[in-house]
Design an enzyme around this catalytic site. Sequence first.
Site, PDB file in Angstrom:
ATOM      1  N   ASP A  86       0.884  -1.161   0.000  1.00 50.63           N
ATOM      2  CA  ASP A  86       0.000   0.000   0.000  1.00 50.63           C
ATOM      3  C   ASP A  86       0.922   1.211   0.000  1.00 50.63           C
ATOM      4  O   ASP A  86       1.559   1.521   0.996  1.00 50.63           O
ATOM      5  CB  ASP A  86      -0.880  -0.050   1.260  1.00 50.63           C
ATOM      6  CG  ASP A  86      -1.745   1.185   1.408  1.00 50.63           C
ATOM      7  OD1 ASP A  86      -1.634   2.107   0.574  1.00 50.63           O
ATOM      8  OD2 ASP A  86      -2.519   1.230   2.384  1.00 50.63           O
ATOM      9  N   ILE A  87       1.024   1.872  -1.149  1.00 52.75           N
ATOM     10  CA  ILE A  87       1.952   2.994  -1.265  1.00 52.75           C
ATOM     11  C   ILE A  87       1.388   4.188  -0.486  1.00 52.75           C
ATOM     12  O   ILE A  87       0.247   4.603  -0.732  1.00 52.75           O
ATOM     13  CB  ILE A  87       2.145   3.386  -2.753  1.00 52.75           C
ATOM     14  CG1 ILE A  87       2.624   2.180  -3.577  1.00 52.75           C
ATOM     15  CG2 ILE A  87       3.086   4.569  -2.897  1.00 52.75           C
ATOM     16  CD1 ILE A  87       3.975   1.638  -3.196  1.00 52.75           C
ATOM     17  N   HIS A 139       6.150  10.213 -18.620  1.00 52.29           N
ATOM     18  CA  HIS A 139       6.970  11.368 -19.022  1.00 52.29           C
ATOM     19  C   HIS A 139       7.147  12.349 -17.872  1.00 52.29           C
ATOM     20  O   HIS A 139       6.228  12.598 -17.100  1.00 52.29           O
ATOM     21  CB  HIS A 139       6.418  12.055 -20.271  1.00 52.29           C
ATOM     22  CG  HIS A 139       5.162  12.860 -20.079  1.00 52.29           C
ATOM     23  ND1 HIS A 139       5.168  14.200 -19.761  1.00 52.29           N
ATOM     24  CD2 HIS A 139       3.849  12.525 -20.191  1.00 52.29           C
ATOM     25  CE1 HIS A 139       3.919  14.651 -19.701  1.00 52.29           C
ATOM     26  NE2 HIS A 139       3.101  13.651 -19.944  1.00 52.29           N
ATOM     27  N   ASP A 146       0.011  16.543 -14.972  1.00 54.08           N
ATOM     28  CA  ASP A 146       0.556  16.059 -16.258  1.00 54.08           C
ATOM     29  C   ASP A 146       2.019  16.434 -16.398  1.00 54.08           C
ATOM     30  O   ASP A 146       2.336  17.508 -16.866  1.00 54.08           O
ATOM     31  CB  ASP A 146      -0.273  16.650 -17.403  1.00 54.08           C
ATOM     32  CG  ASP A 146       0.184  16.173 -18.772  1.00 54.08           C
ATOM     33  OD1 ASP A 146       0.960  15.207 -18.846  1.00 54.08           O
ATOM     34  OD2 ASP A 146      -0.238  16.794 -19.769  1.00 54.08           O
ATOM     35  N   GLU A 184       7.902  14.323 -24.092  1.00 58.86           N
ATOM     36  CA  GLU A 184       6.646  13.677 -24.506  1.00 58.86           C
ATOM     37  C   GLU A 184       5.703  14.701 -25.104  1.00 58.86           C
ATOM     38  O   GLU A 184       5.013  14.443 -26.090  1.00 58.86           O
ATOM     39  CB  GLU A 184       5.972  12.991 -23.304  1.00 58.86           C
ATOM     40  CG  GLU A 184       4.727  12.178 -23.660  1.00 58.86           C
ATOM     41  CD  GLU A 184       3.407  12.938 -23.604  1.00 58.86           C
ATOM     42  OE1 GLU A 184       2.383  12.350 -23.946  1.00 58.86           O
ATOM     43  OE2 GLU A 184       3.405  14.134 -23.221  1.00 58.86           O
ATOM     44  N   ASP A 186      -1.490   2.864  -6.082  1.00 56.63           N
ATOM     45  CA  ASP A 186      -1.609   1.519  -5.505  1.00 56.63           C
ATOM     46  C   ASP A 186      -1.861   0.474  -6.604  1.00 56.63           C
ATOM     47  O   ASP A 186      -1.330  -0.643  -6.533  1.00 56.63           O
ATOM     48  CB  ASP A 186      -2.734   1.481  -4.459  1.00 56.63           C
ATOM     49  CG  ASP A 186      -2.341   2.179  -3.154  1.00 56.63           C
ATOM     50  OD1 ASP A 186      -1.132   2.380  -2.910  1.00 56.63           O
ATOM     51  OD2 ASP A 186      -3.258   2.527  -2.376  1.00 56.63           O
TER      52      ASP A 186
HETATM   53  N1  DPN Z   1      -0.345  12.509 -23.215  1.00 50.89           N
HETATM   54  C1  DPN Z   1      -0.996  13.389 -22.287  1.00 50.89           C
HETATM   55  C2  DPN Z   1      -0.320  14.684 -22.394  1.00 50.89           C
HETATM   56  O1  DPN Z   1       0.787  14.650 -21.964  1.00 50.89           O
HETATM   57  O2  DPN Z   1      -0.836  15.670 -22.867  1.00 50.89           O
HETATM   58  C3  DPN Z   1      -2.451  13.341 -22.239  1.00 50.89           C
HETATM   59  C4  DPN Z   1      -2.976  11.971 -22.262  1.00 50.89           C
HETATM   60  C5  DPN Z   1      -2.447  10.979 -21.459  1.00 50.89           C
HETATM   61  C6  DPN Z   1      -4.004  11.662 -23.083  1.00 50.89           C
HETATM   62  C7  DPN Z   1      -2.934   9.689 -21.512  1.00 50.89           C
HETATM   63  C8  DPN Z   1      -4.503  10.393 -23.125  1.00 50.89           C
HETATM   64  C9  DPN Z   1      -3.957   9.410 -22.349  1.00 50.89           C
HETATM   65 ZN    ZN Z   2       1.104  13.823 -20.182  1.00 54.66          ZN
HETATM   66 CA    CA Z   3      -1.921   3.904  -0.875  1.00 51.93          CA
END
Ligand code: DPN
Ligand code: ZN
Ligand code: CA
Length: 315
Positions: free
Chosen positions: A35-36, A117, A129, A163, A303
Amino acid sequence: MKLRRALPIAAAVAMVAVPVGAATAASPGTLAAPDIPVANVQAHLGQLQTIATNNGGNRAHGRPGHKASVDYIKAKLDAAGYTTRIQQFSYNGATGYNLIADWPGGDANNVIMAGGHLDSVNAGPGINDNGTGSAGLLEVALTVAKDQVQTSKHLRFGWWGAEELGLIGSTYYVNSLTSAEKSVLKGYLNFDMTGSPNPGYFVYSSSGQPSGSQALENLLKQGFSAAGVQTEPTNVGGRSDHAAFARAGVPTGGTFSGAETTKTQAQATKWGGTAGRAFDPCYHRSCDNSGNINTTSLDRHTDAMAYTIYSLIGA
Ligand code: DPN
Ligand code: ZN
Ligand code: CA
């Protein structure tokens, strides 16, 4: 080591976990997936936010915040006993960086990889993100080290550069492999956005995805359902770094908490949150900062990541 979910017996038999500082080992025939602690993942996100703040507000390719992010993660892995290397590439007139980390041991002819990424867009710090996938991968890697897991398969992690400019780093990495090095890759798991503020629990669909793996999809789903979380399959197509591996014929899978698309009423009923609102309204914006994280989502996705990785490396 917290004992939580039982793994399949075959996995448990094949994997020997050495509990560090634990009074009792797992009972015979079971091996606990960790369990992280989400607080540890949040702490890494706090560091990535600080790195962005100190470097012009982002962690983008060609900007100092990206290299500083690589250095932060590398230092943690080195201290934990990983064999790390930075792979450099050139794109758009700037040097890019992939970070590769190998956990010593396991069958070199059966390699499981997990990655995501580490670059952000120029517009902001990229905490959801993809600070989230990056921080989760780091904490799972550190847990493997803390538990001194002796794996059956060899385990490797990757944090990709550029990415956001078109899967540049992951594609460079895959293209750098010989055909023998590609053929030992038995699976690649991708984590790109796991803490969306209006979260979804998506697992990459294996159908219709070149090299999508039903087995990986099933394991990831099991990881969520073990915690009582319902999932939906999603077609991520070529939108993240798994695509480079899929093109090379490596079985792929991953999880995703949603980006710019809108949560439906049915999804809000199932997962909570707000129907008619984006999963991540700050996607690719300056407001994708430390405040842009749903902690429950971050915890559950991380997790499930740990569950799946622990299952695969022992099986
Ligand atoms: N690739 C992502 C981005 O870095 O903008 C967005 C994304 C991730 C879309 C996973 C779909 C699935
Ligand atoms: Zn992304
Ligand atoms: Ca956890």
